[in-house]
Write an enzyme that holds these catalytic residues in place. Structure first.
Site, PDB file in Angstrom:
ATOM      1  CB  SER A 108      -0.898   0.011   1.235  1.00 54.43           C
ATOM      2  OG  SER A 108      -1.501   1.276   1.419  1.00 54.43           O
ATOM      3  CB  SER A 109       0.532   4.546  -1.603  1.00 58.18           C
ATOM      4  OG  SER A 109      -0.801   4.860  -1.213  1.00 58.18           O
ATOM      5  CB  CYS A 110      -0.511   3.832   3.966  1.00 60.21           C
ATOM      6  SG  CYS A 110      -0.449   2.096   4.457  1.00 60.21           S
ATOM      7  CE1 TYR A 137      -3.333  -2.962   5.462  1.00 60.06           C
ATOM      8  CE2 TYR A 137      -2.683  -0.855   4.523  1.00 60.06           C
ATOM      9  CZ  TYR A 137      -3.123  -2.161   4.360  1.00 60.06           C
ATOM     10  OH  TYR A 137      -3.355  -2.637   3.100  1.00 60.06           O
ATOM     11  CE  LYS A 141      -0.809  -4.709   3.208  1.00 57.29           C
ATOM     12  NZ  LYS A 141      -0.978  -5.987   2.473  1.00 57.29           N
ATOM     13  CG  HIS A 180     -10.260   2.868   1.473  1.00 60.56           C
ATOM     14  ND1 HIS A 180     -10.253   1.487   1.364  1.00 60.56           N
ATOM     15  CD2 HIS A 180      -9.251   3.176   2.340  1.00 60.56           C
ATOM     16  CE1 HIS A 180      -9.278   0.990   2.126  1.00 60.56           C
ATOM     17  NE2 HIS A 180      -8.669   1.980   2.716  1.00 60.56           N
TER      18      HIS A 180
END
Length: 323
Positions: A108-110, A137, A141, A180
């Site tokens: 994920s880009s987070c 989270y 990742k 989201h």
């Protein structure tokens, strides 16, 4: 005898996993293995070990994850870090034990710092503080990426990682609290249209910018990256940052997004921005130059993707879409 690779898609009922299965089937793959959560508990190492021992898998798409929006991340931080880390550790380790040479981990880009320079390049990983609301989270990742890198270094496996931007499309979660931004807007505008509400209130100023990728494009990119020759993949990464960003390279303001969604849904009331609510990160755009250099670009424009997403909402979620 089926000579195609035996492919396990972990998380095949989720947004990304279901799109990967659609893409694989569209490309002629028939030797696809799936398991529901009831059939295989991925946080249970013994179950995962027995699955890989008996199924003789050639490739793994690791799309299984516990996901959610800001509310869910804030409410269930222990579950978000524990479940995701256990799933990743079990699948990667047991795949290696069973001799699986190729695996694709979906992140994920987070994972990137909250205030990373824009657009965000792969090498910005771990260069600053994460967004506090989804830090557990994001940490899970990041651990998934490092798992793949570590097994490659120590055991010579070919485990790859792709980091998508914000995804949307068929199979999305439209929960009123845990979804989201795009599915949340789709549901709110649909309900406002059905009830004849004169206005829809959006949190924040509408000025933050976000990038969105249609999920079938993400699936196509995942299969493309998985099937690249190892020498080509490794030539476009480096030992410290082996993951690859997946996105469109374009972003829109939340205000523009809200107007697009309202047009697709057919809601004609007012859109009001509540500036007393927080905006979050001003901008979040991925640098996708590595993926472009490898020969892949997204093909679904945002308006078209939103039309498909709304059609899927109406078709597959009648209990939520009913007027």
């Amino acid at each position: 005898m089926n000579t195609q690779p035996r492919i396990y898609v972990a998380g095949h009922r989720g947004l990304v996993g279901s799109a990967i299965v659609r893409t694989l089937r569209a490309q002629g793959h028939t030797n696809i293995v799936t398991r529901t959560h009831a059939e295989l508990e991925l946080t249970d190492q013994a179950q995962v070990r027995e699955f890989f021992r008996s199924e003789r898998i050639d490739q793994v798409y690791l799309a299984a994850a516990k996901v959610g929006g800001i509310h869910a991340n804030n409410t269930y931080p222990a579950e978000f870090i524990y479940d995701n880390m256990m799933v990743q550790a079990n699948v990667v380790h047991e795949a290696w034990r069973a001799g699986v040479q190729r695996l694709l981990f979906l992140g994920s880009s987070c994972i990137y710092p909250r205030l990373a320079a824009q657009p965000i390049r792969e090498e910005y990983l771990m260069s600053g503080m994460l967004e506090p609301t989804n830090e557990p989270y994001a940490m899970a990742k990041i651990a998934g990426i490092k798992l793949c890198e570590s097994y490659n270094r120590q055991y010579g496996t070919d485990y790859r990682s792709v980091m998508p931007t914000n995804l949307y499309g068929p199979g999305d979660n439209y929960h009123p609290e845990n979804s989201h931004v795009i599915p949340a807007l789709v549901r709110r505008f649909h309900e406002a249209k059905a009830s004849g509400a004169p206005e829809v209130v959006i949190w924040g100023s509408g000025k933050p910018m976000r990038e969105f990728l249609y999920v079938d494009d993400m699936a196509a990119a995942s299969v493309y990256v998985m099937e690249l020759p190892r020498a080509v993949y490794e030539a476009n990464t480096d030992p410290m940052h082996t993951h690859i960003n997946v996105g469109t390279g374009e972003d829109v303001t939340i205000g523009e997004l809200a107007r697009l969604v309202s047009e697709v849904v057919g809601y004609h009331g007012r859109i009001v921005f509540d500036t007393s609510k927080p905006d979050g990160t001003p901008r979040k755009l991925l640098d996708v130059s590595k993926l472009k250099a490898l020969g892949w670009t997204a093909s679904t424009p945002l308006p078209e993707g939103l039309r498909r997403a709304y059609a899927a909402f109406l078709d597959r979620a009648p209990e939520e879409a009913a007027a």
